[in-house]
Design a protein around this motif. Structure first.
Motif, PDB file in Angstrom:
ATOM      1  N   PHE A  99     -28.263   6.894  29.814  1.00  0.00           N
ATOM      2  CA  PHE A  99     -27.424   5.715  30.032  1.00  0.00           C
ATOM      3  C   PHE A  99     -26.583   5.421  28.800  1.00  0.00           C
ATOM      4  O   PHE A  99     -25.388   5.096  28.915  1.00  0.00           O
ATOM      5  N   ALA A 100     -27.183   5.517  27.620  1.00  0.00           N
ATOM      6  CA  ALA A 100     -26.426   5.275  26.385  1.00  0.00           C
ATOM      7  C   ALA A 100     -25.310   6.303  26.212  1.00  0.00           C
ATOM      8  O   ALA A 100     -24.167   5.962  25.873  1.00  0.00           O
ATOM      9  N   LEU A 101     -25.629   7.579  26.452  1.00  0.00           N
ATOM     10  CA  LEU A 101     -24.626   8.636  26.310  1.00  0.00           C
ATOM     11  C   LEU A 101     -23.517   8.498  27.348  1.00  0.00           C
ATOM     12  O   LEU A 101     -22.354   8.816  27.072  1.00  0.00           O
ATOM     13  N   LEU A 102     -23.856   8.006  28.526  1.00  0.00           N
ATOM     14  CA  LEU A 102     -22.913   7.897  29.630  1.00  0.00           C
ATOM     15  C   LEU A 102     -21.680   7.096  29.253  1.00  0.00           C
ATOM     16  O   LEU A 102     -20.556   7.409  29.690  1.00  0.00           O
ATOM     17  N   TRP A 103     -21.858   6.068  28.419  1.00  0.00           N
ATOM     18  CA  TRP A 103     -20.768   5.141  28.125  1.00  0.00           C
ATOM     19  C   TRP A 103     -20.100   5.399  26.779  1.00  0.00           C
ATOM     20  O   TRP A 103     -19.294   4.568  26.335  1.00  0.00           O
ATOM     21  N   GLN A 104     -20.381   6.534  26.172  1.00  0.00           N
ATOM     22  CA  GLN A 104     -19.703   6.865  24.912  1.00  0.00           C
ATOM     23  C   GLN A 104     -18.363   7.530  25.207  1.00  0.00           C
ATOM     24  O   GLN A 104     -18.062   8.633  24.748  1.00  0.00           O
ATOM     25  N   LEU A 105     -17.549   6.834  25.981  1.00  0.00           N
ATOM     26  CA  LEU A 105     -16.214   7.304  26.344  1.00  0.00           C
ATOM     27  C   LEU A 105     -15.200   6.839  25.305  1.00  0.00           C
ATOM     28  O   LEU A 105     -15.427   5.870  24.590  1.00  0.00           O
ATOM     29  N   ASP A 106     -14.068   7.507  25.278  1.00  0.00           N
ATOM     30  CA  ASP A 106     -13.001   7.159  24.338  1.00  0.00           C
ATOM     31  C   ASP A 106     -11.703   7.001  25.106  1.00  0.00           C
ATOM     32  O   ASP A 106     -11.378   7.836  25.956  1.00  0.00           O
ATOM     33  N   THR A 107     -10.960   5.942  24.794  1.00  0.00           N
ATOM     34  CA  THR A 107      -9.689   5.708  25.472  1.00  0.00           C
ATOM     35  C   THR A 107      -8.657   6.783  25.150  1.00  0.00           C
ATOM     36  O   THR A 107      -7.676   6.943  25.878  1.00  0.00           O
ATOM     37  N   GLY A 108      -8.885   7.511  24.055  1.00  0.00           N
ATOM     38  CA  GLY A 108      -7.948   8.566  23.684  1.00  0.00           C
ATOM     39  C   GLY A 108      -8.135   9.854  24.464  1.00  0.00           C
ATOM     40  O   GLY A 108      -7.274  10.741  24.428  1.00  0.00           O
ATOM     41  N   ASN A 109      -9.273   9.990  25.163  1.00  0.00           N
ATOM     42  CA  ASN A 109      -9.501  11.193  25.960  1.00  0.00           C
ATOM     43  C   ASN A 109      -8.627  11.179  27.206  1.00  0.00           C
ATOM     44  O   ASN A 109      -8.225  10.120  27.690  1.00  0.00           O
ATOM     45  N   SER A 110      -8.372  12.355  27.733  1.00  0.00           N
ATOM     46  CA  SER A 110      -7.615  12.445  28.975  1.00  0.00           C
ATOM     47  C   SER A 110      -8.454  11.910  30.127  1.00  0.00           C
ATOM     48  O   SER A 110      -9.689  11.885  30.061  1.00  0.00           O
ATOM     49  N   GLN A 111      -7.795  11.512  31.197  1.00  0.00           N
ATOM     50  CA  GLN A 111      -8.501  11.019  32.379  1.00  0.00           C
ATOM     51  C   GLN A 111      -9.398  12.101  32.956  1.00  0.00           C
ATOM     52  O   GLN A 111     -10.531  11.815  33.386  1.00  0.00           O
ATOM     53  N   THR A 112      -8.921  13.329  32.964  1.00  0.00           N
ATOM     54  CA  THR A 112      -9.708  14.443  33.501  1.00  0.00           C
ATOM     55  C   THR A 112     -10.990  14.634  32.705  1.00  0.00           C
ATOM     56  O   THR A 112     -12.077  14.809  33.265  1.00  0.00           O
ATOM     57  N   TYR A 113     -10.868  14.588  31.369  1.00  0.00           N
ATOM     58  CA  TYR A 113     -12.052  14.756  30.507  1.00  0.00           C
ATOM     59  C   TYR A 113     -13.058  13.643  30.776  1.00  0.00           C
ATOM     60  O   TYR A 113     -14.255  13.894  30.967  1.00  0.00           O
ATOM     61  N   ASN A 114     -12.564  12.399  30.773  1.00  0.00           N
ATOM     62  CA  ASN A 114     -13.473  11.279  31.000  1.00  0.00           C
ATOM     63  C   ASN A 114     -14.124  11.331  32.388  1.00  0.00           C
ATOM     64  O   ASN A 114     -15.290  10.972  32.554  1.00  0.00           O
TER      65      ASN A 114
END
Length: 476
Positions: A99-114
């Motif tokens: 769960f913690a790892l799931l939300w380590q997203l970055d706004t700078g990543n592409s939509q496809t990557y996220n």
């Protein structure tokens, strides 16, 4: 009828009730936080709404497959620590970490990557959470064999579980707090770690402190191995078939599906009605009213509704307690018309005590009655007892109801002409939305009452079944 004295051996000590309640708190907190954070996939991380919908739907499909399988595995497991506790221990750790790892997203990543990052970890989280949730539910069903003590246990666990719903509405406020976080994305990433730590810690307690039935004498368990995989799959479907031939259990699933579906279908409507009907679309004026609405609902459920429902079940039986509490919730739903009052915002709290009898009574009583149904299944089909299988199927109905409710809720918003891009909604739109908010959950609750009128495991019948099982097993 007067309640027979519960034997000392059938009483669940307070410490074990608290430990099991912490597991229920974890079961509530993880999906509730997931639901809040999921909105920021679109708002903050720029996910296309269609892709965000897929990210919510695909893991539910995996759930539909893995829940019954996990139920079969935990029912047939042989270990020195019992059938449930090893999976609960490992599942709590996996659920929290992923769960913690799931939300380590970055706004700078592409939509496809996220999208792919979130999808892969969502599937992993679903597996870890299934490993935790299914054995935990099964453990609760077997902690006591007493008709009334089962209700007391479930009431206590649901009381503790309500603390998740007291806290979760404020995640919206915390994420957007500029004094705490530089951006909402940072807030999501950091708060997800705190939620994960809390859930892992609390989630381990049932595995450490709770004691299920002595599984060493359970007969006819299947071998869990790769060599027996084909036969095991056949047994999974056989167990599912036996569950759906159990008419009282089918009634429990149908009633739960109806009530929870109706409740969830309109769950987001309260926010829209408060914002657009009461405060004219002004977020600043709406302030924390939506969060307080959710928190007060949980407080009333925990401290008022659950104790009353438990008392009614002891006095008048579980089915009658369900019917009474559901009738009270219908009155509460109808009172919403006067509760959401632009001239007096405090009126939103007026229908809460009655509305809370719906969900508060539902899970307290249904989980207790499912434990009674497991006794009936053992009487008819013999060993092994299938608490895991019945728990998996029951909660699968809840999840399917939730998935359908999200879709139907969106459809209702579209049909009434709701437009999230404008600040002021049309008068007809808000009137129709308010009517839907009242009558949809009231109608599904009424249908659930009709379904449960035929439920026939009374306290007398449950004690007769228990006596037959005790005689069959050769117990004193």
């Amino acid at each position: 009828m007067a309640n027979p004295h519960t034997a000392d051996r059938d009483r669940v000590p307070l410490g074990q009730k608290a430990a099991y309640g912490s597991g229920t708190l974890t079961l509530n907190l993880l999906p509730a936080a997931l639901g809040v954070f999921a909105a920021f996939l679109i708002i903050e991380f720029g996910m296309d709404p269609l892709l965000a919908g897929l990210l919510g739907a695909i893991p539910r499909l995996l759930d539909a497959i893995t829940d019954p399988i996990m139920g079969f595995i935990t029912d047939n497991t042989k270990s020195r620590w019992g059938r449930r506790r090893p999976y609960i221990f490992i599942g709590a750790i996996l659920s929290g970490v992923i769960f913690a790892l799931l939300w380590q997203l970055d706004t700078g990543n592409s939509q496809t990557y996220n999208f792919w990052y979130f999808l892969i970890l969502s599937l992993m989280f679903t597996l870890g959470n299934t490993m935790y949730a299914t054995p935990l539910v099964g453990l609760g069903y077997e902690l006591t064999s007493d008709y009334n003590e089962r209700t007391h246990l479930m009431a206590f666990s649901q009381f503790v579980g309500q603390f998740a719903w007291m806290f979760v509405p404020w995640l919206w406020v915390l994420v957007a707090n500029e004094n705490w976080f530089d951006s909402a994305a940072e807030g999501v990433r950091e708060l997800a770690i705190y939620v994960a730590i809390a859930c892992t810690t609390l989630g381990l307690l049932p595995a450490i402190f709770c004691r299920g039935i002595d599984s060493s004498h359970i007969e006819n368990r299947k071998e869990i191995s790769f060599k027996e995989m084909a036969n095991n799959f056949i047994e999974v479907f056989r167990g599912i078939g036996q569950a759906f031939r159990n008419i009282p259990f089918v009634r429990l699933c149908a009633a739960t599906f109806l009530i929870f579906n109706g409740f969830q279908m309109v769950a987001s409507f309260a926010f829209f009605i408060i914002l657009y009907h009461m405060f004219g679309g002004d977020y600043g004026a709406a302030g924390n009213w939506p969060a307080w609405f959710g928190t007060i609902s949980a407080v009333v459920t925990a401290f008022l509704v659950i104790p009353i429902v438990s008392w009614m079940a002891d006095r008048w039986g579980k089915r009658n307690a369900f019917i009474i509490s559901t009738c009270l919730s219908i009155v509460g739903y109808l009172l919403k018309w006067w509760g959401f009052n632009p001239e007096n915002p405090w009126m939103i709290f007026m229908p809460i005590p009655l509305i809370s009898f719906g969900i508060g009574g539902l899970f307290t009583l249904m989980m207790s009655m499912t434990a009674d149904v497991c006794d009936l299944d053992e009487l008819r089909n013999g060993m092994p007892r299938k608490e895991g299988t019945f728990g998996a199927i029951y909660w699968l109905m809840v999840k399917l109801g939730q998935a359908l409710a999200i879709f139907l809720g969106g459809l209702v918003l579209k049909l009434v002409g709701f437009d999230g891009s404008v600040q002021i909604q049309a008068t007809d739109t808000m009137t129709q939305l308010r009517l839907a908010d009242m009558f949809i959950p009231a109608a599904t609750a009424a249908m659930a009452i009709i379904v449960m009128l035929g439920y026939n495991i009374t306290e007398k019948r449950a004690r007769e079944i228990k006596a037959q099982l005790v005689e069959r097993r050769g117990e004193l």
